[in-house]
Design an enzyme around this catalytic site. Structure first.
Site, PDB file in Angstrom:
ATOM      1  N   CYS A 131       0.815  -1.239   0.000  1.00 46.16           N
ATOM      2  CA  CYS A 131       0.000   0.000   0.000  1.00 46.16           C
ATOM      3  C   CYS A 131       0.841   1.279   0.000  1.00 46.16           C
ATOM      4  O   CYS A 131       0.331   2.342  -0.358  1.00 46.16           O
ATOM      5  CB  CYS A 131      -0.922   0.035   1.207  1.00 46.16           C
ATOM      6  SG  CYS A 131      -2.129  -1.286   1.233  1.00 46.16           S
TER       7      CYS A 131
ATOM      8  N   HIS B 151      -3.157   7.443   4.435  1.00 46.08           N
ATOM      9  CA  HIS B 151      -3.624   6.206   3.804  1.00 46.08           C
ATOM     10  C   HIS B 151      -5.061   5.937   4.269  1.00 46.08           C
ATOM     11  O   HIS B 151      -5.404   6.185   5.425  1.00 46.08           O
ATOM     12  CB  HIS B 151      -2.704   5.061   4.206  1.00 46.08           C
ATOM     13  CG  HIS B 151      -3.027   3.765   3.535  1.00 46.08           C
ATOM     14  ND1 HIS B 151      -3.184   3.670   2.171  1.00 46.08           N
ATOM     15  CD2 HIS B 151      -3.237   2.517   4.022  1.00 46.08           C
ATOM     16  CE1 HIS B 151      -3.470   2.416   1.855  1.00 46.08           C
ATOM     17  NE2 HIS B 151      -3.514   1.698   2.955  1.00 46.08           N
TER      18      HIS B 151
ATOM     19  N   ASN C  39      -9.977   1.001   0.202  1.00 48.16           N
ATOM     20  CA  ASN C  39      -8.512   0.996   0.230  1.00 48.16           C
ATOM     21  C   ASN C  39      -8.002   0.562  -1.145  1.00 48.16           C
ATOM     22  O   ASN C  39      -8.186  -0.585  -1.531  1.00 48.16           O
ATOM     23  CB  ASN C  39      -8.058   0.029   1.331  1.00 48.16           C
ATOM     24  CG  ASN C  39      -6.546  -0.068   1.445  1.00 48.16           C
ATOM     25  OD1 ASN C  39      -5.809   0.495   0.632  1.00 48.16           O
ATOM     26  ND2 ASN C  39      -6.092  -0.796   2.444  1.00 48.16           N
TER      27      ASN C  39
HETATM   28  O1  UT7 Z   1      -3.769  -1.148   3.707  1.00 49.17           O
HETATM   29  C1  UT7 Z   1      -3.513  -2.352   4.369  1.00 49.17           C
HETATM   30  C2  UT7 Z   1      -3.750  -2.137   5.797  1.00 49.17           C
HETATM   31  N1  UT7 Z   1      -5.013  -2.653   6.214  1.00 49.17           N
HETATM   32  C3  UT7 Z   1      -5.495  -2.242   7.363  1.00 49.17           C
HETATM   33  O2  UT7 Z   1      -4.887  -1.412   7.959  1.00 49.17           O
HETATM   34  C4  UT7 Z   1      -6.741  -2.882   7.914  1.00 49.17           C
HETATM   35  C5  UT7 Z   1      -6.676  -2.875   9.417  1.00 49.17           C
HETATM   36  N2  UT7 Z   1      -7.772  -3.539  10.066  1.00 49.17           N
HETATM   37  C6  UT7 Z   1      -9.036  -3.082  10.026  1.00 49.17           C
HETATM   38  O3  UT7 Z   1      -9.322  -2.102   9.380  1.00 49.17           O
HETATM   39  C7  UT7 Z   1     -10.075  -3.787  10.858  1.00 49.17           C
HETATM   40  O4  UT7 Z   1      -9.461  -4.679  11.759  1.00 49.17           O
HETATM   41  C8  UT7 Z   1     -11.119  -4.552   9.995  1.00 49.17           C
HETATM   42  C9  UT7 Z   1     -11.996  -3.579   9.260  1.00 49.17           C
HETATM   43  C10 UT7 Z   1     -10.391  -5.454   9.002  1.00 49.17           C
HETATM   44  C11 UT7 Z   1     -12.014  -5.409  10.888  1.00 49.17           C
HETATM   45  O5  UT7 Z   1     -12.633  -4.586  11.874  1.00 49.17           O
HETATM   46  P1  UT7 Z   1     -12.635  -5.027  13.399  1.00 49.17           P
HETATM   47  O6  UT7 Z   1     -13.371  -4.011  14.144  1.00 49.17           O
HETATM   48  O7  UT7 Z   1     -11.203  -5.271  13.792  1.00 49.17           O
HETATM   49  O8  UT7 Z   1     -13.494  -6.340  13.355  1.00 49.17           O
HETATM   50  P2  UT7 Z   1     -13.098  -7.789  13.874  1.00 49.17           P
HETATM   51  O9  UT7 Z   1     -12.139  -8.415  12.929  1.00 49.17           O
HETATM   52  O10 UT7 Z   1     -12.757  -7.715  15.321  1.00 49.17           O
HETATM   53  O11 UT7 Z   1     -14.498  -8.517  13.744  1.00 49.17           O
HETATM   54  C12 UT7 Z   1     -15.625  -8.146  14.562  1.00 49.17           C
HETATM   55  C13 UT7 Z   1     -16.801  -8.996  14.161  1.00 49.17           C
HETATM   56  C14 UT7 Z   1     -16.483 -10.498  14.103  1.00 49.17           C
HETATM   57  O12 UT7 Z   1     -17.628 -11.197  14.524  1.00 49.17           O
HETATM   58  P3  UT7 Z   1     -17.734 -11.767  16.023  1.00 49.17           P
HETATM   59  O13 UT7 Z   1     -16.552 -12.683  16.181  1.00 49.17           O
HETATM   60  O14 UT7 Z   1     -17.672 -10.573  16.917  1.00 49.17           O
HETATM   61  O15 UT7 Z   1     -19.059 -12.461  16.024  1.00 49.17           O
HETATM   62  C15 UT7 Z   1     -16.258 -10.736  12.634  1.00 49.17           C
HETATM   63  O16 UT7 Z   1     -16.523 -12.068  12.264  1.00 49.17           O
HETATM   64  O17 UT7 Z   1     -17.225  -8.627  12.848  1.00 49.17           O
HETATM   65  C16 UT7 Z   1     -17.260  -9.798  12.010  1.00 49.17           C
HETATM   66  N3  UT7 Z   1     -16.921  -9.402  10.655  1.00 49.17           N
HETATM   67  C17 UT7 Z   1     -17.827  -8.980   9.765  1.00 49.17           C
HETATM   68  N4  UT7 Z   1     -19.162  -8.842   9.850  1.00 49.17           N
HETATM   69  C18 UT7 Z   1     -19.805  -8.386   8.742  1.00 49.17           C
HETATM   70  C19 UT7 Z   1     -15.684  -9.349  10.094  1.00 49.17           C
HETATM   71  N5  UT7 Z   1     -15.778  -8.907   8.825  1.00 49.17           N
HETATM   72  C20 UT7 Z   1     -17.103  -8.677   8.600  1.00 49.17           C
HETATM   73  C21 UT7 Z   1     -17.834  -8.202   7.487  1.00 49.17           C
HETATM   74  N6  UT7 Z   1     -19.149  -8.069   7.616  1.00 49.17           N
HETATM   75  N7  UT7 Z   1     -17.227  -7.876   6.331  1.00 49.17           N
END
Ligand code: UT7
Length: 362
Positions: free
Chosen positions: A111, A249, A279
């Site tokens: 990125c 970013h 992104n």
């Molecule tokens: O440029 C490259 C760099 N990339 C980044 O910097 C990305 C960095 N990370 C993030 O932006 C975030 O961690 C994410 C957007 C990827 C995820 O957000 P989060 O708040 O960290 O969510 P999480 O992974 O803790 O997931 C929370 C819940 C989970 O369900 P449970 O276990 O609480 O029941 C996931 O399974 O959200 C669920 N989940 C989704 N639900 C609906 C994960 N992805 C999705 C989705 N739609 N797309």
């Protein structure tokens, strides 16, 4: 002292849009989750190659600078999704532009590739190796996306931007930057199946698996960008409050907010376009910076801070200086070939091709 002034800028966003509601037609996700957890509403899906997007962005950058392809000494193409590794993608852009005098190189730092490319071109101009350069940040990530994995499929989009740089004796362009990499954590953002390690292993190129530990990447993104910003500002004896504009970013609105809080930046100084494009990896910061320029947000006597973060895990932070608000000298008539396909149709085609094991032989 020689500087590398930013004399022209351009972008190229493919027209097909994939909304959060489109994603919810084939993934267990919804608009509310994506909007509140990331800030994204839609992203673009390309019907052409990354070189074609980059070419249109470069034509726009040259027109904006009032220059022609003959003026270009160097093309630095930042991306992770090059059409080919040999020959490189910059040589394709050279041929499309007719920039016969230009040296051509590709840069891949995921990125941050557009920003590392900006450093490369600026350093080569400052050291006198070349007097002008096109800097590209472009990505067509949709063919390598794991479309049945909601952890990553909702986050990314395609796009391109380019800057035209020229040597000047006036203080201008990149004043300083900091670059780095958390190599020990490189596996938390890794795409398996994408690279020579997988060649001849009975695996088609689009059959990639994303190892993506979102929460860990999130923490490293904030830490890397904050550290980079502080290091760069210290080099220049400036503070975050001296910045007129910050163009970070755009991986997650919550990452941007956390960075702004850490640097004590007022939100009105922080440029955000994540809702439109998601992104775009290497294209992200440069597209956002080009849009900030188009909106007249870069004013007289201004410092602009550009923090970035990506796979590797690489990070960067650049401070640019403009004594006068930059003005564009024109627009190019060059555009992408039209498509009648929607973003959802393009993604459905990619999923169908993957399911049937079709490899692209063209
Ligand atoms: O440029 C490259 C760099 N990339 C980044 O910097 C990305 C960095 N990370 C993030 O932006 C975030 O961690 C994410 C957007 C990827 C995820 O957000 P989060 O708040 O960290 O969510 P999480 O992974 O803790 O997931 C929370 C819940 C989970 O369900 P449970 O276990 O609480 O029941 C996931 O399974 O959200 C669920 N989940 C989704 N639900 C609906 C994960 N992805 C999705 C989705 N739609 N797309």
């Amino acid at each position: 002292m020689t500087y590398a002034a930013i004399k022209g800028w351009g972008k190229c966003l493919p027209p097909a849009t994939l909304t959060n509601d489109d994603l919810a037609t084939f993934l267990d996700t919804n608009d509310q989750w994506i909007t509140t957890r990331t800030g994204m509403k839609e992203r673009r899906i390309s019907h052409v190659t990354v070189s074609e997007l980059a070419y249109v962005a470069c034509e726009q950058a040259l027109a904006s600078a009032g220059k022609t392809a003959d003026d270009v000494d160097l093309i630095v193409f930042g991306s992770t999704t090059f059409d080919e590794l040999c020959p490189n993608a910059a040589s394709n852009v050279q041929r499309l532009l007719g920039a016969e005098r230009a040296a051509c190189m590709d840069v891949n730092t995921a990125c941050t590739s557009g920003m590392y490319s900006l450093t490369t071109a600026t350093a080569m101009i400052k050291s006198g190796v070349v007097r002008s350069a096109l800097v590209i940040g472009a990505e067509v990530i949709s063919p390598i996306m794991e479309w049945d994995n909601r952890d990553v499929a909702v986050l990314f989009g395609d796009g391109a931007a380019a800057l035209y740089l020229e040597a000047t004796e006036e203080k201008s362009g990149v004043l300083a930057e900091s670059l780095g990499c958390f190599g020990e954590s490189r596996d938390i953002l890794a795409v398996q199946g994408w690279g020579m390690k997988y060649a001849n292993k009975a695996r088609q190129l689009g059959d990639a698996h994303w190892n993506f530990i979102g929460q860990e990447i999130f923490k490293k993104a904030v830490a890397g960008m904050a550290h980079g910003c502080e290091a760069t500002l210290n080099k220049l004896n400036l503070t975050a409050q001296d910045m007129s504009l910050v163009v970070p970013h755009q991986a997650n609105l919550r990452i941007i907010d956390a960075l702004a809080k850490k640097l004590a930046l007022p939100t009105e100084k922080v440029f955000v376009n994540i809702e439109k494009y998601g992104n775009m990896s290497a294209a992200t910061v440069l597209v956002a910076f080009v849009e900030a320029l188009e909106e007249g947000l870069v004013t007289d006597n201004s410092h602009v801070l550009l923090p970035a973060f990506g796979g590797g895990l690489t990070w960067s932070a650049h401070v640019l200086y403009f004594s006068k608000a930059p003005k564009s000298k024109g627009k190019s008539a060059v555009t992408l070939p039209a498509t009648t396909l929607s973003g959802l149709e393009l993604v459905q085609n990619l999923m169908r091709a993957k399911a049937s094991g079709i490899t692209n032989k063209t």
